[in-house]
Motif scaffolding. Structure first.
Motif, short mmCIF file in Angstrom:
data_model
loop_
_atom_site.label_atom_id
_atom_site.label_comp_id
_atom_site.label_asym_id
_atom_site.label_seq_id
_atom_site.Cartn_x
_atom_site.Cartn_y
_atom_site.Cartn_z
N ALA A 206 15.65 -68.15 8.48
CA ALA A 206 17.02 -67.62 8.47
C ALA A 206 17.44 -67.27 7.04
CB ALA A 206 17.97 -68.64 9.08
N ARG A 207 17.06 -68.11 6.10
CA ARG A 207 17.40 -67.82 4.70
C ARG A 207 16.69 -66.58 4.22
NH1 ARG A 207 16.76 -72.00 -0.46
NH2 ARG A 207 17.45 -70.52 -2.07
N ASP A 208 15.43 -66.40 4.61
CA ASP A 208 14.68 -65.21 4.22
C ASP A 208 15.37 -63.94 4.73
OD1 ASP A 208 12.67 -66.74 3.02
OD2 ASP A 208 11.43 -66.77 4.84
N VAL A 209 15.86 -64.02 5.96
CA VAL A 209 16.54 -62.85 6.56
C VAL A 209 17.78 -62.50 5.77
CG1 VAL A 209 17.80 -62.01 8.58
CG2 VAL A 209 15.63 -63.22 8.88
N ARG A 210 18.58 -63.51 5.45
CA ARG A 210 19.79 -63.25 4.66
C ARG A 210 19.45 -62.63 3.31
NH1 ARG A 210 21.03 -68.51 6.51
NH2 ARG A 210 20.62 -69.39 4.44
N GLU A 211 18.43 -63.16 2.64
CA GLU A 211 18.05 -62.64 1.34
C GLU A 211 17.51 -61.22 1.44
OE1 GLU A 211 15.33 -65.55 -0.19
OE2 GLU A 211 16.94 -66.89 -0.87
N LEU A 212 16.77 -60.93 2.52
CA LEU A 212 16.25 -59.58 2.72
C LEU A 212 17.38 -58.59 2.94
CD1 LEU A 212 13.93 -57.57 3.19
CD2 LEU A 212 13.94 -58.28 5.60
N VAL A 213 18.34 -58.97 3.77
CA VAL A 213 19.48 -58.09 4.04
C VAL A 213 20.24 -57.80 2.75
CG1 VAL A 213 21.74 -57.98 5.17
CG2 VAL A 213 19.74 -58.74 6.46
N VAL A 214 20.49 -58.83 1.96
CA VAL A 214 21.26 -58.67 0.73
C VAL A 214 20.49 -57.84 -0.30
CG1 VAL A 214 22.19 -59.88 -1.28
CG2 VAL A 214 22.67 -60.73 1.02
N SER A 215 19.25 -58.19 -0.55
CA SER A 215 18.48 -57.50 -1.60
C SER A 215 18.22 -56.04 -1.23
CB SER A 215 17.16 -58.22 -1.87
OG SER A 215 16.33 -58.22 -0.72
N THR A 216 17.92 -55.78 0.04
CA THR A 216 17.65 -54.41 0.47
C THR A 216 18.91 -53.56 0.40
OG1 THR A 216 15.92 -55.23 1.96
CG2 THR A 216 16.68 -52.98 2.31
N THR A 217 20.03 -54.13 0.83
CA THR A 217 21.29 -53.40 0.78
C THR A 217 21.70 -53.11 -0.66
OG1 THR A 217 22.04 -54.37 2.87
CG2 THR A 217 23.74 -53.49 1.41
N ALA A 218 21.59 -54.10 -1.53
CA ALA A 218 21.96 -53.92 -2.94
C ALA A 218 21.11 -52.83 -3.58
CB ALA A 218 21.81 -55.22 -3.69
N ALA A 219 19.80 -52.84 -3.32
CA ALA A 219 18.91 -51.83 -3.89
C ALA A 219 19.24 -50.44 -3.35
CB ALA A 219 17.46 -52.19 -3.60
N PHE A 220 19.59 -50.38 -2.06
CA PHE A 220 19.95 -49.10 -1.45
C PHE A 220 21.21 -48.52 -2.08
CE2 PHE A 220 22.40 -46.96 2.00
CZ PHE A 220 21.56 -45.89 2.23
N VAL A 221 22.22 -49.36 -2.26
CA VAL A 221 23.45 -48.89 -2.89
C VAL A 221 23.17 -48.44 -4.33
CG1 VAL A 221 25.78 -49.55 -3.66
CG2 VAL A 221 24.93 -50.30 -1.43
N ASP A 222 22.34 -49.18 -5.04
CA ASP A 222 21.97 -48.76 -6.40
C ASP A 222 21.34 -47.38 -6.39
OD1 ASP A 222 22.90 -51.09 -7.55
OD2 ASP A 222 20.94 -52.06 -7.67
N ASP A 223 20.45 -47.14 -5.42
CA ASP A 223 19.80 -45.83 -5.33
C ASP A 223 20.82 -44.72 -5.05
OD1 ASP A 223 17.33 -46.96 -5.79
OD2 ASP A 223 16.72 -46.98 -3.68
N VAL A 224 21.77 -45.03 -4.17
CA VAL A 224 22.81 -44.04 -3.83
C VAL A 224 23.65 -43.73 -5.05
CG1 VAL A 224 24.92 -43.67 -2.49
CG2 VAL A 224 22.88 -44.63 -1.38
N LEU A 225 24.02 -44.75 -5.82
CA LEU A 225 24.85 -44.55 -7.00
C LEU A 225 24.11 -43.80 -8.10
CD1 LEU A 225 26.69 -47.99 -7.26
CD2 LEU A 225 27.48 -45.88 -6.18
N ALA A 226 22.79 -43.91 -8.10
CA ALA A 226 21.99 -43.24 -9.13
C ALA A 226 21.76 -41.77 -8.86
CB ALA A 226 20.65 -43.96 -9.29
N ARG A 227 22.11 -41.33 -7.65
CA ARG A 227 21.90 -39.93 -7.30
C ARG A 227 22.87 -39.04 -8.09
NH1 ARG A 227 19.68 -38.58 -1.99
NH2 ARG A 227 18.49 -40.38 -1.24
N PRO A 228 22.41 -37.86 -8.50
CA PRO A 228 23.28 -36.96 -9.26
C PRO A 228 24.43 -36.42 -8.41
CG PRO A 228 21.19 -35.88 -8.72
CD PRO A 228 21.04 -37.32 -8.33
#
Length: 228
Positions: A206-228
């Motif tokens: 359960a902890r792994d799932v929470r960490e995966l959801v958080v880390s993947t979402t954070a990285a995705f938002v970072d990618d979106v913000l980095a777009r020109p």
């Protein structure tokens, strides 16, 4: 807003009051607007994990409770009513975002709402947690068209034991759909069901799932913000 405590904001709508619970970042870079599913509220494990973790990395999280849920009803409203109440909350989101990019999303039915209204809300991206591709046992009733509606980047976190459509089926359907859908990224949550719950024998706790959801979402938002 005080970053140390959630802020609750009531939102009047034609269907009755909706409600935001906002976890604010002290130095926000974006706002994530999340909706809940038809079978639960904003306390769902994935929604709660995002609200607890993302403000620390500059992402304010605003979880929206639909009017039917605020009213204590057990049965969710129909899709048009959900979309309408979501759109009526958009001005509040705009005030909270203060010009920063807004990423929309949610779990299950909330993900469907976010996809259907992504263009109307001017979303920078969409995050789907356990997208309900079809009702359990009825794969012929597909909601794939809703997932493919947004033209902006879409992240889907999907369990491979999800009875509403596992990650492999969802990925295959997206790949087989006419047109270019390279904007849709599907991440498998190994061993997870529709509620993101895993078995003792599953590769992820359960902890792994929470960490995966958080880390993947954070990285995705970072990618979106980095777009020109």
């Amino acid at each position: 807003m005080d970053a140390a405590a959630d802020v609750v904001i009531d939102v009047p709508t034609a269907a009755g009051p909706g409600r935001f619970t906002v976890a604010a970042a002290t130095q926000p870079r974006a706002l994530l607007w999340l909706g809940h599913g038809a079978g639960g509220g904003i306390g769902a494990v994935d929604l709660a994990a995002l609200a607890a973790a993302l403000p620390a990395v500059g992402i304010t999280v605003a979880r929206y409770e639909q009017p039917w849920r605020v009213a204590g009803k057990r049965v969710a409203s129909r899709p048009p009513a959900l979309d309408a109440a979501w759109m009526e909350a958009a001005p509040v989101v705009a005030e909270l975002a203060e010009g920063l990019p807004v990423v929309v999303g949610g779990r299950s039915a909330g993900a469907r709402v976010a996809c259907r209204t992504a263009t109307a809300t001017g979303a920078a991206a969409v995050i789907c947690l356990a997208f309900p591709l079809h009702p359990p046992g009825r794969p012929e009733v597909t909601r794939l068209d809703e997932l493919l509606t947004p033209s902006v980047p879409v992240l889907v976190l999907q369990g491979d034991r999800d009875t509403f459509g596992g990650a492999d089926l969802l990925r295959a359907d997206v790949e087989a759909a006419p047109g270019d859908h390279a904007n849709v990224r599907i991440v498998t949550v190994s061993g997870a069901d529709h509620g993101m719950k895993t078995l003792k024998a599953s590769p992820l706790t359960a902890r792994d799932v929470r960490e995966l959801v958080v880390s993947t979402t954070a990285a995705f938002v970072d990618d979106v913000l980095a777009r020109p």
